[in-house]
Design a protein around this motif. Structure first.
Motif, short mmCIF file in Angstrom:
data_model
loop_
_atom_site.label_atom_id
_atom_site.label_comp_id
_atom_site.label_asym_id
_atom_site.label_seq_id
_atom_site.Cartn_x
_atom_site.Cartn_y
_atom_site.Cartn_z
N SER A 100 0.80 -1.23 0.00
CA SER A 100 0.00 0.00 0.00
C SER A 100 0.83 1.28 0.00
CB SER A 100 -0.94 0.00 1.21
OG SER A 100 -0.18 0.04 2.39
N HIS A 101 2.15 1.16 -0.10
CA HIS A 101 2.98 2.37 -0.09
C HIS A 101 3.20 2.86 -1.52
CE1 HIS A 101 6.21 5.19 0.74
NE2 HIS A 101 5.78 5.17 2.00
N SER A 144 -8.75 3.04 -3.34
CA SER A 144 -7.94 4.19 -2.92
C SER A 144 -8.18 5.39 -3.83
CB SER A 144 -6.47 3.80 -2.99
OG SER A 144 -5.65 4.93 -2.97
N SER A 145 -8.05 6.59 -3.25
CA SER A 145 -8.12 7.82 -4.04
C SER A 145 -7.02 7.87 -5.10
CB SER A 145 -8.01 9.03 -3.12
OG SER A 145 -6.90 8.89 -2.26
N TYR A 165 -9.89 7.80 0.91
CA TYR A 165 -8.84 8.81 0.91
C TYR A 165 -7.94 8.54 2.12
CZ TYR A 165 -10.87 11.08 -3.08
OH TYR A 165 -11.28 11.31 -4.37
N LYS A 179 5.46 9.59 9.90
CA LYS A 179 6.88 9.97 9.87
C LYS A 179 7.04 11.35 10.53
CE LYS A 179 10.56 10.70 6.49
NZ LYS A 179 10.97 10.49 5.09
N LYS A 219 14.05 14.40 7.37
CA LYS A 219 14.33 14.43 5.93
C LYS A 219 13.11 13.94 5.17
CE LYS A 219 19.23 13.81 6.53
NZ LYS A 219 20.45 13.12 6.18
N MET A 220 12.63 14.78 4.26
CA MET A 220 11.38 14.48 3.56
C MET A 220 11.46 14.90 2.11
SD MET A 220 8.53 15.86 6.19
CE MET A 220 7.29 15.65 4.94
N GLU A 238 4.22 12.65 -9.05
CA GLU A 238 3.53 13.04 -7.81
C GLU A 238 2.05 13.29 -8.10
OE1 GLU A 238 2.68 12.96 -4.71
OE2 GLU A 238 4.55 13.85 -3.99
C1 F7E Z 1 -5.12 7.03 -0.23
C2 F7E Z 1 -3.68 6.62 -0.25
O1 F7E Z 1 -3.02 7.24 0.88
C3 F7E Z 1 -1.68 6.88 1.08
O2 F7E Z 1 -0.88 7.26 -0.04
P1 F7E Z 1 -0.11 8.66 -0.12
O3 F7E Z 1 -1.08 9.77 -0.31
O4 F7E Z 1 0.95 8.52 -1.14
O5 F7E Z 1 0.47 8.79 1.36
P2 F7E Z 1 1.90 9.17 1.95
O6 F7E Z 1 1.68 9.45 3.37
O7 F7E Z 1 2.94 8.15 1.64
O8 F7E Z 1 2.30 10.51 1.15
C4 F7E Z 1 1.50 11.67 1.18
C5 F7E Z 1 2.19 12.80 0.44
O9 F7E Z 1 3.36 13.17 1.18
C6 F7E Z 1 4.46 13.35 0.28
N1 F7E Z 1 5.72 13.20 0.99
C7 F7E Z 1 6.67 14.16 1.16
N2 F7E Z 1 7.71 13.68 1.84
C8 F7E Z 1 7.42 12.38 2.12
C9 F7E Z 1 8.13 11.38 2.83
O10 F7E Z 1 9.23 11.59 3.33
N3 F7E Z 1 7.51 10.16 2.93
C10 F7E Z 1 6.27 9.90 2.39
N4 F7E Z 1 5.71 8.68 2.55
N5 F7E Z 1 5.58 10.86 1.71
C11 F7E Z 1 6.16 12.07 1.58
C12 F7E Z 1 4.20 12.29 -0.79
O11 F7E Z 1 4.97 12.55 -1.95
C13 F7E Z 1 2.71 12.44 -0.97
O12 F7E Z 1 2.42 13.49 -1.84
C14 F7E Z 1 -1.58 5.37 1.26
O13 F7E Z 1 -2.30 4.98 2.39
C15 F7E Z 1 -2.12 4.65 0.03
O14 F7E Z 1 -2.15 3.25 0.30
C16 F7E Z 1 -3.48 5.15 -0.30
O15 F7E Z 1 -4.34 4.41 -0.73
#
Ligand code: F7E
Length: 363
Positions: free
Chosen positions: A102-103, A143-144, A195, A210, A227-228, A299
């Protein structure tokens, strides 16, 4: 010790549910919800996922439930023979399909296995169900991400799918297959188009957890920098325990259908970061560092859902706002740090067993 989960009161046999992905954030909350409603719950567990079972620890400790109304079985999503054997034996009334890779960021690194589990895993389950003498109701947690770069905002159940990530493509396939099996083979098969939904049990590689882990660790001097990737993306963040209620409600309807589960409100990653650091009295700008490793090849800039159908038909309404979700996660991460630092302190050990209620942080 008294059980936290009531027994089914009527003379009818208790409803039987099967959850794939029971050890995850949603799986653990859904398991608790179903047990509290009197269900017997069976969970499928990957053989190598033992380290993540901590989310089920409160239930394991309940002697009235584990081994009596909660049963775990080893089965990978590609192990069709085992899953078929289990479903034939258990004969569940309802299947909640939460498992899969799911990542989103990781799906760019392992697109094949993401599709194998998230897309093909769903199809394999649908095929098994199609052949069963007693067909259970089936919910696919979509998923969205299926909307990718959407043609409309907010998105609803009719918005065209335009995924731009391997995970989004895999989920679009699983979502379409679920609709196809409903329409072509008369299965009670539904999609919950979820979402982002967060909680203290969120996996540590997702951006919200994180951030809250880092805010907690930095506030007590255990970490210096966070770091992000990009902070510009906007997401519709809800509270996970409320979303599993919506999942359950979808399978209780007279007719199978698809529903968007969302809050309808979007925030940027930067707003989340700022709120979390403010909760511990820090300025995020002093601790944030951009790291190219977390910038994704493609993105999804903004996703926000229109949950009107779920509000109108299910009566499902999310209650928690961003501030309360952030507060609950930061508080839980501070508790976890204290538990590790002071293992003999009773208060510090409450982090996993009783995550703070999101609404407690609204002040
Ligand atoms: C609905 C949907 O929701 C989730 O997917 P996601 O929205 O990708 O969630 P996320 O927390 O990994 O990222 C959110 C945003 O944050 C940005 N971002 C910046 N810096 C970092 C960073 O350092 N780490 C991560 N992980 N994201 C980062 C990244 O680029 C993105 O724009 C999953 O549950 C998925 O399974 C699902 O179904």
């Amino acid at each position: 010790m008294t059980s936290n989960f009531q027994l089914h009161s009527s003379n009818a046999p208790p409803p039987l549910a099967l959850i794939t992905g029971i050890t995850g954030q949603d799986g653990s909350y859904l398991c608790e919800l179903l047990l509290s409603k009197g269900y017997v719950v069976h969970g499928l567990v990957r053989r190598n996922s033992s380290t993540t079972r901590a989310r089920l620890d409160p239930i394991f400790q309940d002697k009235e439930v584990y081994g009596k109304r909660l049963f775990l079985h080893y089965a990978d999503l590609d192990d069709v023979t085992t899953i078929r054997r289990l479903l034939t034996k258990i004969q569940p009334d309802e299947i909640y399909h939460l498992a899969g890779q799911s990542h989103v960021g990781t799906s760019f690194e392992i697109p094949e296995s993401t599709c194998e589990f998230t897309a093909m895993g769903t199809l394999k389950l649908l095929e098994i169900i199609r052949d069963l003498a007693k067909r259970p109701r089936f919910l696919q947690i979509s998923s969205s991400e299926i909307f990718g770069r959407p043609t409309a905002s907010p998105q609803n159940e009719h918005t065209p799918m335009r995924p731009v990530t391997p995970y989004g493509v895999a989920k679009a396939f699983a979502t379409s297959m679920t609709c196809l099996y409903r329409e072509s083979f008369d299965l009670f098969a539904c999609n919950a188009i979820c979402y982002n939904h967060e909680s203290p049990r969120r996996g540590e590689s997702f951006v919200t957890r994180k951030i809250t882990q880092a805010a907690a660790a930095i506030s007590v001097g255990l970490q210096d920098k966070l770091k992000m990737g990009s902070l510009d993306a906007r997401r519709d963040w809800g509270y996970a325990p409320e979303y599993v209620v919506g999942m359950w409600q979808i399978l209780q309807q007279n007719n199978p259908d698809d529903y968007v589960l969302a809050t309808g409100v979007d925030h940027s990653v930067q707003e989340f970061l700022q709120t979390a650091f403010e909760a511990v009295g820090l300025d995020w700008k002093d601790h944030y560092e951009v790291d190219q490793r977390f910038i994704r090849p493609a993105e999804v800039n903004m996703l926000v859902g229109d949950p009107s159908k779920a509000w109108q038909r299910l009566g499902w309404k999310p209650q928690s706002d961003l501030a309360s979700i952030v507060r609950s996660m930061v508080d839980a991460d501070l508790l976890l740090i204290n538990r590790n630092r002071f293992p003999n302190c009773a208060v510090a050990s409450q982090a996993w067993t009783s995550p703070p209620n999101a609404s407690s942080g609204k002040s």
